[in-house]
Scaffold this motif. Sequence first.
Motif, PDB file in Angstrom:
ATOM      1  N   VAL A   1       0.838  -1.203   0.000  1.00 29.60           N
ATOM      2  CA  VAL A   1       0.000   0.000   0.000  1.00 29.60           C
ATOM      3  C   VAL A   1       0.876   1.257   0.000  1.00 29.60           C
ATOM      4  CG1 VAL A   1      -1.773   1.274   1.264  1.00 29.60           C
ATOM      5  CG2 VAL A   1      -1.844  -1.223   1.178  1.00 29.60           C
ATOM      6  N   ILE A   2       2.051   1.161   0.646  1.00 28.88           N
ATOM      7  CA  ILE A   2       2.917   2.329   0.815  1.00 28.88           C
ATOM      8  C   ILE A   2       4.082   2.313  -0.175  1.00 28.88           C
ATOM      9  CG2 ILE A   2       4.409   3.552   2.434  1.00 28.88           C
ATOM     10  CD1 ILE A   2       2.722   2.344   4.690  1.00 28.88           C
ATOM     11  N   ASP A   3       4.728   1.181  -0.329  1.00 33.08           N
ATOM     12  CA  ASP A   3       5.941   1.082  -1.134  1.00 33.08           C
ATOM     13  C   ASP A   3       5.730   0.205  -2.364  1.00 33.08           C
ATOM     14  OD1 ASP A   3       7.549   2.623   0.642  1.00 33.08           O
ATOM     15  OD2 ASP A   3       7.650   0.895   1.982  1.00 33.08           O
ATOM     16  N   SER A   4       6.643   0.383  -3.338  1.00 31.46           N
ATOM     17  CA  SER A   4       6.599  -0.414  -4.558  1.00 31.46           C
ATOM     18  C   SER A   4       7.251  -1.771  -4.328  1.00 31.46           C
ATOM     19  CB  SER A   4       7.332   0.319  -5.684  1.00 31.46           C
ATOM     20  OG  SER A   4       7.545  -0.526  -6.780  1.00 31.46           O
ATOM     21  N   LEU A   5       6.628  -2.817  -4.838  1.00 32.01           N
ATOM     22  CA  LEU A   5       7.210  -4.155  -4.759  1.00 32.01           C
ATOM     23  C   LEU A   5       8.335  -4.327  -5.781  1.00 32.01           C
ATOM     24  CD1 LEU A   5       3.948  -6.254  -4.357  1.00 32.01           C
ATOM     25  CD2 LEU A   5       5.719  -5.954  -2.627  1.00 32.01           C
ATOM     26  N   GLY A   6       8.266  -3.553  -6.862  1.00 33.64           N
ATOM     27  CA  GLY A   6       9.246  -3.710  -7.934  1.00 33.64           C
ATOM     28  C   GLY A   6      10.456  -2.801  -7.814  1.00 33.64           C
ATOM     29  N   ARG A   7      10.530  -2.001  -6.769  1.00 30.93           N
ATOM     30  CA  ARG A   7      11.654  -1.069  -6.617  1.00 30.93           C
ATOM     31  C   ARG A   7      12.945  -1.841  -6.398  1.00 30.93           C
ATOM     32  NH1 ARG A   7      11.353   4.653  -4.182  1.00 30.93           N
ATOM     33  NH2 ARG A   7      13.523   5.322  -4.211  1.00 30.93           N
TER      34      ARG A   7
ATOM     35  N   ARG B   1      16.832   7.151  -3.383  1.00 34.05           N
ATOM     36  CA  ARG B   1      15.841   8.181  -3.043  1.00 34.05           C
ATOM     37  C   ARG B   1      16.207   9.536  -3.646  1.00 34.05           C
ATOM     38  NH1 ARG B   1      11.182   5.758  -1.440  1.00 34.05           N
ATOM     39  NH2 ARG B   1      11.653   4.029  -0.030  1.00 34.05           N
ATOM     40  N   GLU B   2      17.498   9.814  -3.760  1.00 27.50           N
ATOM     41  CA  GLU B   2      17.919  11.078  -4.366  1.00 27.50           C
ATOM     42  C   GLU B   2      17.539  11.125  -5.847  1.00 27.50           C
ATOM     43  OE1 GLU B   2      21.884  13.941  -4.845  1.00 27.50           O
ATOM     44  OE2 GLU B   2      22.067  11.956  -3.926  1.00 27.50           O
ATOM     45  N   CYS B   3      17.631   9.982  -6.527  1.00 27.75           N
ATOM     46  CA  CYS B   3      17.201   9.903  -7.932  1.00 27.75           C
ATOM     47  C   CYS B   3      15.698  10.156  -8.042  1.00 27.75           C
ATOM     48  CB  CYS B   3      17.557   8.544  -8.521  1.00 27.75           C
ATOM     49  SG  CYS B   3      19.326   8.228  -8.678  1.00 27.75           S
ATOM     50  N   GLU B   4      14.958   9.575  -7.139  1.00 26.77           N
ATOM     51  CA  GLU B   4      13.500   9.769  -7.125  1.00 26.77           C
ATOM     52  C   GLU B   4      13.145  11.242  -6.940  1.00 26.77           C
ATOM     53  OE1 GLU B   4       9.607   8.300  -4.488  1.00 26.77           O
ATOM     54  OE2 GLU B   4      11.621   7.563  -4.013  1.00 26.77           O
ATOM     55  N   ALA B   5      13.813  11.898  -5.976  1.00 30.80           N
ATOM     56  CA  ALA B   5      13.534  13.310  -5.716  1.00 30.80           C
ATOM     57  C   ALA B   5      13.933  14.191  -6.900  1.00 30.80           C
ATOM     58  CB  ALA B   5      14.278  13.754  -4.452  1.00 30.80           C
ATOM     59  N   ALA B   6      15.057  13.859  -7.538  1.00 32.41           N
ATOM     60  CA  ALA B   6      15.531  14.649  -8.679  1.00 32.41           C
ATOM     61  C   ALA B   6      14.571  14.545  -9.855  1.00 32.41           C
ATOM     62  CB  ALA B   6      16.924  14.185  -9.088  1.00 32.41           C
ATOM     63  N   ILE B   7      13.982  13.376 -10.075  1.00 38.92           N
ATOM     64  CA  ILE B   7      12.998  13.222 -11.148  1.00 38.92           C
ATOM     65  C   ILE B   7      11.767  14.064 -10.864  1.00 38.92           C
ATOM     66  CG2 ILE B   7      11.370  11.592 -12.183  1.00 38.92           C
ATOM     67  CD1 ILE B   7      13.549   9.488 -12.105  1.00 38.92           C
ATOM     68  N   ASN B   8      11.315  14.099  -9.613  1.00 42.73           N
ATOM     69  CA  ASN B   8      10.163  14.933  -9.266  1.00 42.73           C
ATOM     70  C   ASN B   8      10.459  16.418  -9.479  1.00 42.73           C
ATOM     71  OD1 ASN B   8       8.246  12.962  -8.578  1.00 42.73           O
ATOM     72  ND2 ASN B   8       9.092  12.731  -6.524  1.00 42.73           N
TER      73      ASN B   8
ATOM     74  N   HIS C   1      24.940   7.733  -8.470  1.00 39.85           N
ATOM     75  CA  HIS C   1      24.457   6.511  -7.826  1.00 39.85           C
ATOM     76  C   HIS C   1      24.575   5.287  -8.745  1.00 39.85           C
ATOM     77  CE1 HIS C   1      23.004   8.669  -4.312  1.00 39.85           C
ATOM     78  NE2 HIS C   1      22.452   9.555  -5.120  1.00 39.85           N
ATOM     79  N   ASP C   2      25.378   5.396  -9.801  1.00 35.66           N
ATOM     80  CA  ASP C   2      25.606   4.281 -10.734  1.00 35.66           C
ATOM     81  C   ASP C   2      24.301   3.705 -11.275  1.00 35.66           C
ATOM     82  OD1 ASP C   2      28.398   4.445 -10.460  1.00 35.66           O
ATOM     83  OD2 ASP C   2      28.340   3.216  -8.642  1.00 35.66           O
TER      84      ASP C   2
END
Length: 250
Positions: A77-83, A88-95, A202-203
């Motif tokens: 419900v909260i997190d992705s199973l496929g992650r 997290r820095e990559c996620e924030a940069a995309i946003n 982050h390679d």
Amino acid sequence: MLALQKAFVASGIFRVAPRIAGLRNTTMSAAPKQQPQQQKQQQKEQEAITSFQSGVVFEPMVAAKAELATVGRTDAVIDSLGRSGFNRECEAAINEQINMEYNNSYIYHALYAYFDRDNVALPGMAKFFKDGSLEERGHAEKLMVYQNLRGGRVSFKSILMPEMEFNHAEKGDALYAMELALSLEKLNFAKLRELHAVASKHDDVPMAHFIEDSLLTEQVEGVKQVSEYVSQLRRVGKGLGVYEFDRSLA
């Protein structure tokens, strides 16, 4: 005949055969000494094959136990199973880049509304900026799809209200608007390079490839195109030349 045989024996000719036989015996006796070495080599090769097979077949199962434990603790419900391998820095940069693309789209839409007025009446400029607005929105949606693909969460931020008047006493509205567009395109290019730097930090090879293939190349072409339009508008001035330029965009 007997005399000839004695002469051959005396000369040593008949001793050749025993020597050859002796050599054969020596060769045959040396052969068994090589067999343990061959067996040892074969044993090493077999061990290497066995080790390689065990690495391919069994080691991943051992490594998967840690990931299996992580999946077991994941709240779907909260997190992705496929992650997987998505920092997290990559996620924030995309946003952040999604927000940038939407802001540019909003400004281009305001430019479209301005040039579509009856008292401005430059339909080519209006079309150019409407297409630009849709293109920037499309970039934002590409980033949203990729964010979901990697198991991240899309997070929207506020979009600032743009200017709605673009007339410039010295430059005229067409040149001023195109110079504004060039500044936005160059700023977007810089932001995409920063996004690529975060992926490289982050390679994250898949993310870096996505930015290069889907965004950066197109952005370079966009900067070049708008730069040419600025040069052309500077050359034609504010009068009839703008009308002719606008017709080339329509």
